[in-house]
Motif scaffolding. Structure first.
Motif: not given
Length: 723
Positions: A301-305, A533-534, A559-560, A564-566
């Motif tokens: 599915q589309p990823v939530d950003k 992630q990444g 927000h994959f 790292g920032a999260i």
């Protein structure tokens, strides 16, 4: 009569039209982007339309030239012979040739013929399978830095006064050096110049094997257009004015030489059949079946950003995380409920501080004055410089940051696959606790930069187009998961066999998965709740390949690409819980002007090159690059003369009973030349642990003992150039 010469290389197809009198009429330089014969076909159709009749001689050279010559019934000339023939005919006074193309380099020695005969080839050397010190290496690094290789790269290299030392024997080591230099704010023009000198030193050490060149020297091949490389070769080899010559048709010397050699040797069968339709027919029939893999399919599915919208003008407590990597700089702002209030995914482009300033500027413009930053955390390869620059409250490693974000998104996650631009990570989690992890070693074959470089060579955009091509492939080619350089060689072979580009791209998606699982995970346990992630997660062809190979569902968290920032922001919130105000210097630092310079620390024999970042607002400078952190750590700047220097004390103890010879260190003393001299290197166990023993042992036997000199720039350079 018009003769046609073609040099088919890994990066470009070079074509020349030569008159019956030997004059170069036209020259064409075409990037092939993984489709050399398609490019050749288009060029042949254009040439045929411009000719009044069939050409005279048709001759090929280069890595892909032999197959094309077979198809067209034309002459094929070895690359070394073609290059030397062109020089012998056009520049007979040249005694040495440096030729550097996309993935190979050559050193050719010429000698004058006897009794007035023309110059001829006397000896040569070529690079091995490794393409580290070639044109593609420079192309890759220019792409990573966001610099045009055609003009801007060379011009910037000429601006450097003190090029830093960068590894040139392997593109992977070079990238590591570049990243370190970027993260300590080394100017881009210095990094570029360092790359040029790295390639020149690599050539001298691996191809030339330390031999001096007899001038005049011709520098040819596509890389000869790079002014930075011209400078580097002049300085590395100590060539004076007029001793390094760039031929007018430097990129086409192979194609020119193929025609001239064919004419000189009267190859009657070399006319060939200059029929583009015949070439096209051969291309279609030549596609050999390769070992194929399953077709890729992505059903996720589309990823939530999306970010959480701030309401009105009320102030919101927030925490900022910054992840500075080799390819991207990521910023994320979260609230107390882990909702993402703002985020940025920006290219680092060799300028981490500028990327941070841009991200802060954009986030501040987006959120206005509605945020109260309560804590700041940094992570990534540039976390220390970033932390000092922004005033971070905590500096954390990437493993902890990535895992913290993943666990917050889903406490049941048990495995994390993370692939970034230059490194990749495997993290194993049990009950919300990291129990194992692994990172890639030096090799970056299974990372984002590898995919980006190959996409660029194949002429596809890594964002969107690569994914579409990979998922469209019906027969992915099996490429394996070897070193980047060998993978490129396999790609070139498949391209020259006419393999479909979509199949190659799907094969690359599989290869990065195989590399990651075999070289990073290495048989460790992979659970059933896998987070991917990444930045590479953007590529759904790679996600699909992971699912095919592992046989498990891969989950892409929200927000994959900035996890790292999260995670860094979450760790900052944990660190600042009840600890007062943050050290954050404010969003205004996005407008602070800064400059960088270097100086040599003379406090010990290491003579470290210290990078200094100075700010226009008068803030205390930042320092990086020292081994002992004398300048980096504020408490080490105090006077420590009352503390004995234990390194110097050890040196005195080691040298007790040894008489240093007069003159240059390492030179045997004058006197009785019949006394046998024993030389001991000033390094490793023989010196730092056993020298008092060996010194006494050999002296008691009547030998003279001589130590090598202390390592300096001269010794370092000599050791790197001699194999």
């Amino acid at each position: 009569m018009i003769h046609i010469g073609v040099d088919i290389g890994s990066i470009s197809v070079n074509t020349v039209l030569i008159s019956g009198k030997g004059e170069i009429i036209r020259e064409f330089y075409d990037y092939c982007h993984g489709r050399p014969y398609e490019v050749l076909l288009g060029r042949f159709r254009e040439i045929r339309a411009s000719l009044d009749g069939p050409p005279g001689i048709l001759a090929f050279t280069g890595t892909g030239g032999r197959l094309a010559a077979e198809w067209m019934g034309a002459a094929y000339v070895n690359e070394i012979i073609a290059q030397s023939q062109a020089v012998a005919s056009l520049y007979p006074h040249i005694k040495t040739i440096i030729e550097m193309g996309g993935e190979d380099s050559k050193l050719i020695f010429m000698e004058r013929g006897r009794n007035g005969e023309a110059a001829r080839l006397s000896d040569f050397a070529m690079n091995s399978l490794c393409a580290a010190g070639t044109g593609s290496f420079l192309d890759q690094q220019a792409k990573r830095l966001g610099i045009s290789i055609e003009n801007e790269f060379g011009e910037l290299a000429l601006r450097s006064q003190k090029p830093p030392r960068i590894a040139g024997r392997c593109s992977v080591f070079a990238k590591s050096d570049m990243i370190h230099l970027q993260q300590v704010a080394t100017p881009v023009h210095d990094i570029i110049a360092g790359l040029c000198f790295a390639v020149a030193r690599n050539f001298r050490g691996t191809v030339g094997r330390g031999r001096n060149l007899t001038p005049p020297v011709a520098f040819q091949g596509g890389v000869a257009a790079n002014a930075g490389m011209v400078r580097a070769f002049r300085e590395v080899y100590g060539l004076g004015d007029g001793e390094l010559i760039i031929p007018l048709h430097h990129a086409a010397m192979g194609a020119i030489g193929a025609v001239l050699h064919t004419l000189e040797n009267n190859h009657a069968a070399a006319k060939g059949d200059f029929d583009p339709d015949r070439l096209e027919s051969c291309m279609q029939s030549n596609r050999k079946p390769q070992q194929q893999l399953e077709q890729l399919a992505y059903g996720g599915q589309p990823v939530d950003k999306s970010v959480f919208a701030l309401n009105g003008t009320e102030k919101t407590d927030a925490w900022l995380g910054i992840d500075v990597g080799s390819l991207s700089t990521n910023l994320a702002v979260i609230d107390a409920d882990n909702r993402v209030l703002a985020r940025r995914y920006l290219p680092t482009a060799g300028k981490p501080l500028e990327a941070i300033q841009r991200g802060l500027r954009e986030i501040h413009a987006e959120t206005g004055n509605r945020l109260t930053i309560r804590g700041v955390g940094t992570t990534g390869s540039g976390r220390y410089l970033t932390g000092d620059f922004v005033g971070a409250d905590t500096v954390q490693n990437e493993i902890t940051a990535q895992a913290t974000a993943a666990i917050a998104f889903d406490p049941e996650v048990d495995t994390i696959f993370e692939i970034g631009g230059q490194d990749s990570k495997y993290i194993r989690i049990e009950n919300g606790v990291i129990v194992d992890f692994e990172m890639n070693k030096v090799c970056a074959a299974g990372t984002g930069s590898f995919l980006e470089e190959q996409a660029d060579k194949l002429g596809v955009d890594i964002i969107g187009e690569f994914e579409a091509c990979g998922l469209a492939s019906a027969r992915p080619v099996k490429l394996g998961e070897r070193c980047t350089v060998f993978m490129e060689s396999d790609l070139n072979t498949f391209q020259q066999q006419g393999q479909c580009r979509d199949d190659l791209i799907a094969g690359l998606a599989y290869s990065i998965v195989g590399n990651y699982l075999n070289r990073v995970v290495r048989g460790k346990k992979v659970g059933n709740k896998i987070f991917f992630q990444g930045g590479v997660t953007n590529n759904k062809a790679v996600v699909a390949a992971f699912e095919k190979v592992t046989g498990k569902r891969i989950t892409i968290p929200p927000h994959f690409d900035v996890t790292g920032a999260i995670g860094a922001a979450m760790l900052a919130r944990r660190e600042m819980n009840g600890r007062g105000e943050s050290r954050f210097r404010g969003f205004d630092i996005s407008e602070i002007q800064y400059s960088t310079d270097t100086f040599i620390c003379d406090h010990c024999a290491n003579h470290c090159e210290i990078k200094r970042v100075s700010f226009a607002d008068g803030s205390e400078p930042l320092y990086y690059g020292g081994i002992c952190e004398r300048y980096e750590k504020k408490d080490l700047k105090k006077d420590t003369r009352q503390v004995p220097n234990l390194f110097m004390e050890r040196e005195k103890l080691l040298l007790e009973g040894y008489d240093e010879p007069a003159g240059h260190p390492g030179t045997p003393p004058a006197g009785d030349r019949e006394v046998i001299t024993i030389g001991i290197p000033r390094g490793l166990t023989n010196y730092y642990q056993m020298f008092p023993f060996w010194n006494t042992f050999f002296r008691e036997l009547g030998f003279r003992v001589v130590l090598s000199g202390k390592t300096d720039a001269r010794i370092t350079t000599a050791s790197l150039e001699v194999m």
